[in-house]
Design a protein around this motif. Structure first.
Motif, PDB file in Angstrom:
ATOM      1  N   CYS A   3      -7.712  -6.373  -1.359  1.00  0.00           N
ATOM      2  CA  CYS A   3      -7.905  -5.811  -0.039  1.00  0.00           C
ATOM      3  C   CYS A   3      -9.224  -6.245   0.582  1.00  0.00           C
ATOM      4  O   CYS A   3      -9.403  -6.162   1.797  1.00  0.00           O
ATOM      5  CB  CYS A   3      -7.884  -4.298  -0.097  1.00  0.00           C
ATOM      6  SG  CYS A   3      -6.583  -3.682  -1.129  1.00  0.00           S
TER       7      CYS A   3
ATOM      8  N   LEU B 262      -8.731   0.660   3.772  1.00  0.00           N
ATOM      9  CA  LEU B 262      -7.443   1.243   3.412  1.00  0.00           C
ATOM     10  C   LEU B 262      -7.283   2.631   4.013  1.00  0.00           C
ATOM     11  O   LEU B 262      -6.194   3.030   4.409  1.00  0.00           O
ATOM     12  CB  LEU B 262      -7.300   1.307   1.896  1.00  0.00           C
ATOM     13  CG  LEU B 262      -7.051  -0.024   1.193  1.00  0.00           C
ATOM     14  CD1 LEU B 262      -6.925   0.205  -0.291  1.00  0.00           C
ATOM     15  CD2 LEU B 262      -5.798  -0.686   1.725  1.00  0.00           C
TER      16      LEU B 262
ATOM     17  N   LEU C  49       0.853  -1.181   0.000  1.00  0.00           N
ATOM     18  CA  LEU C  49       0.000   0.000   0.000  1.00  0.00           C
ATOM     19  C   LEU C  49       0.890   1.233   0.000  1.00  0.00           C
ATOM     20  O   LEU C  49       1.847   1.321   0.770  1.00  0.00           O
ATOM     21  CB  LEU C  49      -0.876  -0.026   1.269  1.00  0.00           C
ATOM     22  CG  LEU C  49      -1.681   1.230   1.580  1.00  0.00           C
ATOM     23  CD1 LEU C  49      -2.778   1.420   0.552  1.00  0.00           C
ATOM     24  CD2 LEU C  49      -2.280   1.139   2.979  1.00  0.00           C
TER      25      LEU C  49
ATOM     26  N   THR D 167      -2.532   0.430  -4.391  1.00  0.00           N
ATOM     27  CA  THR D 167      -2.110  -0.848  -3.844  1.00  0.00           C
ATOM     28  C   THR D 167      -1.479  -1.671  -4.950  1.00  0.00           C
ATOM     29  O   THR D 167      -1.812  -1.501  -6.120  1.00  0.00           O
ATOM     30  CB  THR D 167      -3.296  -1.657  -3.283  1.00  0.00           C
ATOM     31  OG1 THR D 167      -4.210  -1.892  -4.348  1.00  0.00           O
ATOM     32  CG2 THR D 167      -3.985  -0.934  -2.157  1.00  0.00           C
TER      33      THR D 167
END
Lengths: 447, 943
Positions: free
Chosen positions: B97, B102, B74, B89
């Motif tokens: 994910c 995030l 990330l 990412t």
């Protein structure tokens, strides 16, 4: 299908067995267990010539001359210059020990090469005809080229003397005889020339003698020792000549004749082709003469003037080159693409000649007086021995034109398949490699 | 939440007093607090594996509550406008994910930025300072989310940003904390490379931005000067109108701004001179010097332009604009291609108050770094992500594998994949990657490589960099000073430089304090290290040890900042390209991939091996009639077909290899993962195998393909009673011709047998899977395994002719008739490898079995090759016969080998010798390959 391969293979080998000996795959006496294929030529390779201990040159129909290293198989030089096929090649060693190469080509030129640098040192073009054979007279620092004309050259490629042709076929072979004599094979006769070097170092060639006892074209001409030379003809005549008085010492007419009755009809049916008894090549070690007759081999003892051993069907096809490796070992190569190694062995049984009856040999000349004498000799050959196949080298896919032996370093063969093959003793090579390995290891200071 | 995350870098160590979060703990080795585990076997350090993953824990339990399915990278930034935000990412796939937040995680990771950054005007200096910040590395855990991350903070420069800096971070996010902890060193290395690459690009971009800005300021300055002059002429001398004053102020502001920017430019160009404390900062020397040159040119240029004396002295006879043009022209004359490359830029007038506007769009990461560098970084990160796939166990195995491979590189070419890739792999981590593709070897290790496997390197590392590093630094500095001095001659900027230097000399940056902090930490660490021999020493962040003394010395003589910059790093672009190409290939071929049901496959295995004739399944995709047949096959046969789906039916490609069991495991994993986007570990199912199409790229053989090959070989062994003889032929160097009418069958068999070809070459050059024409002698020693088409037509007879002609050099395996014609083998060596009643059922098992057997063979061959007295006489009196007898004795009695088995060893030994000589000779060896053989009678084997 399978039978084609596996079964068929057996069938084939049985076929092979009948006319020719088939040694099979088990060849304990064959030490050539490693090979290298040398590529570089684009056409038939016909000639091999040894330059020194580790180098040799190959030449062929592509006009290329390649210099190779026998040890590594490396191509050292490429001698380019001839536009047409090479017809003759020889080495020329000067008095200072430097070896160069002389080549003759169908493009009617002659060249002198430096095999170290690959340079063409000298060249002569626009000859009246192409040269078919070369003879170096190292004693005189001269060399002779033979073709439709006979020319004598000095080491600087200066023409010393020149003799016009008087035959359609021209000179096909040249040998040096004692006392500045040269024997040249011209069609059916051998012409002896004398080289006269006058005090002002001009050279002249005179016709000394004509030996014309052959009935067919002379194919091979060799020196046997100081006193004798031999010639072989297309018709299978082998004649020994005295080198000084040019007298016929012995006459052998090699005919592969069936001797036992049952074979008679067969023989007739397969009417003897002239090539079957043509003497393609002669070689000698001073005591024995080895002749390549058709697809057979013939060993003749000069001293006893008798045949020692023979093998009518030594190969499937015409034998092109032969060599006596030692007193009882010989090697032959043939159009069938194989090289065979033979050993002259004593007959285990007295009955052997009968069993190999179809190899029966009769030598009788055209003249009746000879035939009576010689046929008698044949019938009771005192110590006729056999030629046993000890190994064969298969690798070329075309006729093997010639081979050249470097003793323990290996054997080179050249072929119509454009390849050269280096045959080596695997044991020795592996030993050499190990030596190199440990040398390297030492240099590197360990692994 | 278990407190298990840790921070680990000198930067963070220096600041560890600040660490209040329970999530972040100093990175430590387990051993230091636990018991020292004695090494059970006396294995070399590099082969040791931590044998005790938390004993009580279920290895799979942890990952279960993570909200993402696999590890990812990330990149986040702390935006001055919106705060922490995720940028991208890697892999760039929302599926990766999952439901993982995030944004939240970015907040977490950005809030632990321990970069010792100092922004703004420093006391005593009139100009804003660029902070040269070392990256910081932190391991952070969020046990609630089940996420653990290696977080790498770095700072990029942006002229428009507050304090000219934009904080970023890259995080390697994984569910397994241990993985991150134990891979810390390597992660740190990889991310440092990425960071260096980005920063290098950023400095270039920043310099360009500065240049533009300076041009703008120049232009503005000249316009203002002209206006002022006009006003002065127009107005009476003594009257100062408001506008005049304003103009004068504005002019002064602009001048100040010019100074400031010029200083910034100087600072950025001085960047590379700063000693790096970051041990992973390796840089491409060429890039560095290039950048330096450019910066210096700029500096030089603007030193002249901005020179206020020059301006005041210069008679204002020309109009500003004109002079600007003149200058431009002058520049172009002076500039070398380095500057010409840049797009020409038209200067713009700058408003007096170019205030920071918060509605302004901030530059993106791409804009902050040059495109090439950005791309290269992303590629590197992708590669990083790929190389860290799999669980810890897998990573360890792979590393071990690599180390072992490296150890036995003399023999590994025989049966293992070629190591060149791996070797490069290794080197790449040590050498800087140059994004602009400079030659690889021009880099300088500012610091020595840091994945140190041996323990003794630990001490050395701390000392080594000192001497040469200092030396180079000093000389370069001196040179540059001289250079600048000569450039600037008596210009005032010369003085500026000096004052700056002197001011720097007296200034003490934060390093003093942190230095002591670190020193303490350092000592404790060091003492720990000395106290207990640490099996994980390759994993500990020993950078501290190196950098510590260096820092002390460096903080005294020059301390503009900490970050010295290498222009670019990473790895060889060509390799990247190759990889890309490769990925393309994989991409295209992955279409052949047929998902298979594992259970089904396993269930049918017995069936495959015992009852069904797998070869009966024709699989030429080209023949419709055959496809028909295929459709009627039971399911299990589909499997086989799919395994061996014939890619392209290029029948006459003499140079074609086939897919072989070569290729790195790493490749295997990465490629398969590329395809399916999931982690691939050693425990990957054997069932869903990809189609083993004879691709002809040996390198690209995956783990699965190896298993395929293993299966094929196993099947062969079980099916053919004479398998042992066939294997003996291959292992003893006798060319094996697989003859058959059906291309699919032949190819299948060839790819199965290819496992046994010693030294198959990088891409299987020594194997010819399908040949339709006749072969020559040359082919026989080029190829050790040949698939030959059986043709009934006369055209095929030439092939058959060559078969019989060269029969003494070859063995013929007839697929259709199931016969083998080869010399007899009576040895014992291959019995356990080719037991057709073997209990091994699975291809992968058999493959490993083979590998171990072959490996043992290779070891014996090594022994044979390098034992002096087996080849050479010990004393001069010994003849070759004695040596040979000794060799035979060694083979028979010490190794217990029969005649035929000895031939295998002799052949392998020969290969080793040749290879060793070749590699020693280097590329110059133009030696013709030689082909050895034996004159042995062949016999015909039938089933």
């Amino acid at each position: 299908m399978l039978r084609w391969i596996l079964g068929g293979r057996e069938a084939q080998s049985s076929v092979e067995k009948s006319p020719v000996l088939c040694i099979g795959e088990e060849q304990p006496k064959n030490c050539f267990t490693e090979l290298q294929v040398l590529k570089g030529h684009f056409d038939i390779v016909r000639f091999l010539v040894q330059i020194d201990d580790f180098r040799f040159a190959s030449a062929g129909d592509d006009g290329l001359v390649l210099v190779w290293n026998i040890e590594t198989g490396e191509r050292l030089q490429e001698l380019r210059g001839h536009s047409q096929q090479i017809t003759a090649i020889t080495t020329f060693t000067c008095s200072n020990g430097f070896t160069s190469l002389i080549t003759a080509s169908s493009d009617r030129s002659l060249s002198l090469w430096d095999p170290d640098t690959g340079n063409r040192v000298q060249t002569i073009s626009d000859l009246q005809s192409s040269v078919k054979c070369l003879l170096v007279l190292e004693r005189l620092s001269m060399w002779v080229s033979g073709g439709e004309e006979l020319c004598v050259w000095d080491k600087d490629f200066q023409l010393l003397c020149h003799r016009q042709k008087y035959s359609d076929t021209g000179i096909t072979a040249l040998i040096e005889l004692p006392e500045n004599l040269i024997a040249a094979a011209v069609d059916k006769e051998i012409v002896i020339y004398r080289l006269v070097v006058s005090p002002d170092s001009s050279v002249s060639v005179t016709d000394v003698h004509h030996c014309s006892e052959h009935h067919d074209q002379i194919r091979a001409l060799i020196n046997i020792n100081d006193g004798i030379f031999a010639s072989g003809s297309h018709a299978g005549e082998l004649i020994l000549w005295d080198s000084t008085n040019f007298q016929n010492l012995a006459y052998e007419h090699i005919l592969w004749e069936e001797s036992h009755p049952s074979g008679q009809t067969e023989t007739r049916m397969a009417a003897p082709k002239p090539s079957e008894m043509s003497i393609q090549h002669l070689t000698t070690n001073g005591r024995l003469i080895l002749a390549a007759v058709g697809s057979g081999l013939y060993v003749y003892d000069v001293v006893t003037k008798a045949v020692v051993a023979y093998r009518k069907a030594a190969h499937d096809s015409d034998v092109l080159h032969i060599m006596l490796m030692s007193d009882n070992e010989l090697m032959s190569c043939s159009e069938d693409g194989s090289v065979r190694m033979w050993e002259i062995q004593d007959l285990p049984l007295a009955a052997e000649p009968a069993s190999a009856g179809f190899f029966g040999m009769l030598t009788f000349g055209r003249s009746s007086k000879q035939s009576g004498l010689q046929s008698k000799k044949v019938l009771e050959i005192p110590n006729l021995r056999t030629l046993e196949l000890t190994g064969d080298l298969i690798g070329h896919s075309g006729a093997v034109q010639m081979f050249l032996s470097f003793k323990e370093k290996g054997l080179v063969t050249c072929s119509t398949d454009h390849l050269l093959i280096l045959w080596k003793d695997g044991e020795r090579q592996s030993c050499l490699r190990s030596q190199a390995l440990f040398r390297k290891l030492e240099e590197n200071g360990g692994l | 939440m278990t407190v298990c995350a840790s921070a680990a870098s000198h930067a963070s160590l220096s600041n560890n007093t600040m660490i209040g979060s329970p999530d972040v703990v100093a990175f430590t080795k387990e051993d230091e607090y636990g018991q020292t585990v004695p090494e059970p076997l006396d294995l070399p350090e590099e082969f040791s594996i931590p044998l005790h993953p938390l004993a009580d824990s279920n290895p799979w339990a942890k990952t279960s509550y993570a909200k993402f399915t696999k590890d990812f990278i990330l990149i986040s930034e702390f935006s001055e406008q919106v705060g922490p935000q995720p940028l991208l990412t890697i892999p760039d796939d929302p599926k990766v994910c999952g439901s993982f937040d995030l944004n939240y995680f970015s907040l977490r990771i950005m809030s632990v930025d321990y970069q010792a950054s100092f922004v703004g005007h420093r006391p005593g200096s009139g100009y804003p300072r660029l902070s040269f910040v070392e990256d910081s590395r932190v391991v952070l855990g969020d046990s609630k989310e089940g996420a653990f991350a290696y977080v790498h903070h770095f700072t990029l420069y942006d002229l428009e940003a507050r304090g000219f800096v934009r904080p970023f971070c890259m995080a390697y996010v994984a569910a397994d904390e241990k993985k991150i902890m134990l891979q810390f060193q390597e992660l740190s290395l990889r991310f440092s490379q990425a960071s260096e690459c980005l920063k290098a690009g950023n400095r270039r971009a920043f310099a360009k931005e500065l240049q533009r800005k300076l041009q703008d300021l120049e232009y503005t300055h000249s316009v203002l000067q002209r206006e002022e002059g006009l006003q002065r002429e127009a107005g009476p001398q003594c009257v100062y109108s408001a506008t005049t004053v304003e103009k004068a102020n504005e002019l002064a502001n602009v001048e100040k701004s010019i100074y400031e920017h010029r200083d910034l430019l100087k600072q950025i160009s001085a960047y590379h001179r700063h000693p790096r404390r970051d041990p992973h900062a390796v840089s491409c020397q060429k890039c560095m010097s290039e950048c330096l040159r450019e910066c210096e040119e700029l500096l030089d240029k603007y030193a002249k332009l901005v020179n206020p004396l020059g301006y005041s002295e210069r008679p204002p006879k020309r109009e500003g604009r004109q002079s600007q043009f003149d200058d431009d022209r002058g520049e172009e004359d002076v500039d070398d291609e380095g500057i010409k490359r840049r797009p020409s830029y038209t200067p713009q007038l700058i408003k007096a108050k170019s205030a920071k506007c918060f509605d302004k769009r901030l530059k993106t990461l791409q804009e902050l770094c040059e495109e090439t560098f950005y791309e290269a970084t992303v590629d590197l990160l992708k590669e990083t992500e790929r190389s860290f796939r799999g669980d810890l166990c897998y990573l360890y195995t792979r590393r071990l594998d690599k180390t072992l491979h490296r150890k036995q590189k003399i023999v590994s070419f025989l049966f293992e994949e070629d190591l060149n890739d791996n070797v490069e792999d290794e080197a790449e981590t040590l050498r800087p990657f140059c994004a602009v593709n400079h030659a690889i070897d021009n880099y300088v290790h500012l610091n020595p490589p840091h994945i140190v496997l041996g323990s003794e390197a630990l001490e050395l590392d701390g000392l080594k960099p000192q001497g040469p590093l200092d030396l180079t630094r000093e000389t370069t500095t001196a040179q540059e000073l001289g250079l600048l001095g000569s450039h600037l001659e008596s210009s005032p900027s010369d003085q500026t430089l000096e004052t700056q230097e002197s001011s720097e000399g007296t200034k003490s940056f934060s390093s003093d304090k942190s230095g002591t902090d670190q020193a303490e930490k350092q000592e404790s660490l060091a003492s720990m290290n000395t106290e207990c021999p640490d099996p994980y020493s390759d994993l500990t962040p020993e950078p501290d040890q190196n950098t510590y003394p260096e820092r002390e010395s460096s903080s005294e003589d020059c301390d503009i900042g900490q970050d010295q910059t290498p222009m670019s790093l990473l790895e060889i672009a060509s390799e990247l390209e190759a990889r890309k190409d490769y990925e393309c290939e994989v991409g295209t071929h992955s279409e052949l991939l047929v998902p298979m049901d594992t259970a089904c496959c396993m269930a049918h295995e017995g069936f495959l091996y015992e009852s069904a004739d797998p070869d009966a399944g024709p699989n030429s995709n080209l023949n419709p009639s055959q496809i028909l047949v295929v459709n009627q096959e039971p399911h299990a046969l589909h499997l086989i077909q799919d395994e061996y789906t014939v890619g392209s039916l290029c029948s006459e490609r003499p140079a074609t290899g086939l897919e072989l069991p070569v290729g790195t495991l790493g490749d295997a994993v990465s490629h398969t993962s590329v395809e399916d986007g999931s982690d691939c570990t050693m425990s990957a199912s054997t069932g869903s195998d990809r189609a083993a199409s004879p691709l002809g790229y040996g390198r690209s053989v995956t783990l699965r393909q190896r298993k395929k090959a293993g299966q094929g070989a196993l099947r062969f062994v079980r099916q053919y009673s004479f398998a042992m003889q066939a294997l003996w032929c291959l292992l003893s160097g006798r060319t094996l011709v697989v003859l058959g009418a059906d291309e699919g069958r032949v190819r299948r068999l060839v790819s199965a047998l290819a496992l046994f070809v010693p030294s198959p070459g990088k891409s299987g050059e020594r194997v010819q899977p399908w040949l339709t024409s006749s072969f020559t002698l040359t082919d026989l020693h080029r190829w050790k395994l040949i698939g030959l088409q059986r043709v009934a037509s006369p055209a095929g007879s030439s092939a058959l002719y060559s078969l019989s002609r060269y029969s003494r050099y070859i063995s013929i395996l007839d697929v259709d008739m199931k016969t083998l014609r080869c010399p007899q083998y009576r040895g014992q060596l291959l019995v356990n490898m080719a037991d057709h009643r073997t209990c091994i059922r699975r291809g992968s098992t058999y493959f490993l079995h083979l590998q171990s057997t072959l490996c043992r063979l290779a070891a014996k061959a090594f022994l044979l090759t390098f034992t002096h007295h087996l080849h050479l006489p010990v004393s001069p009196t010994e003849g070759p016969k004695v040596v040979e007898a000794r060799r035979r004795c060694f083979l028979q009695e010490q190794l217990g080998l029969d005649e035929e088995d000895s031939q295998i060893l002799l052949y392998l030994s020969r290969l080793i010798t040749q290879r060793y000589l070749q590699s020693a000779n280097g590329s110059c060896s133009a030696a013709v390959p030689s082909f050895s053989f034996n004159y042995i009678t062949s016999v015909l084997y039938k089933i």
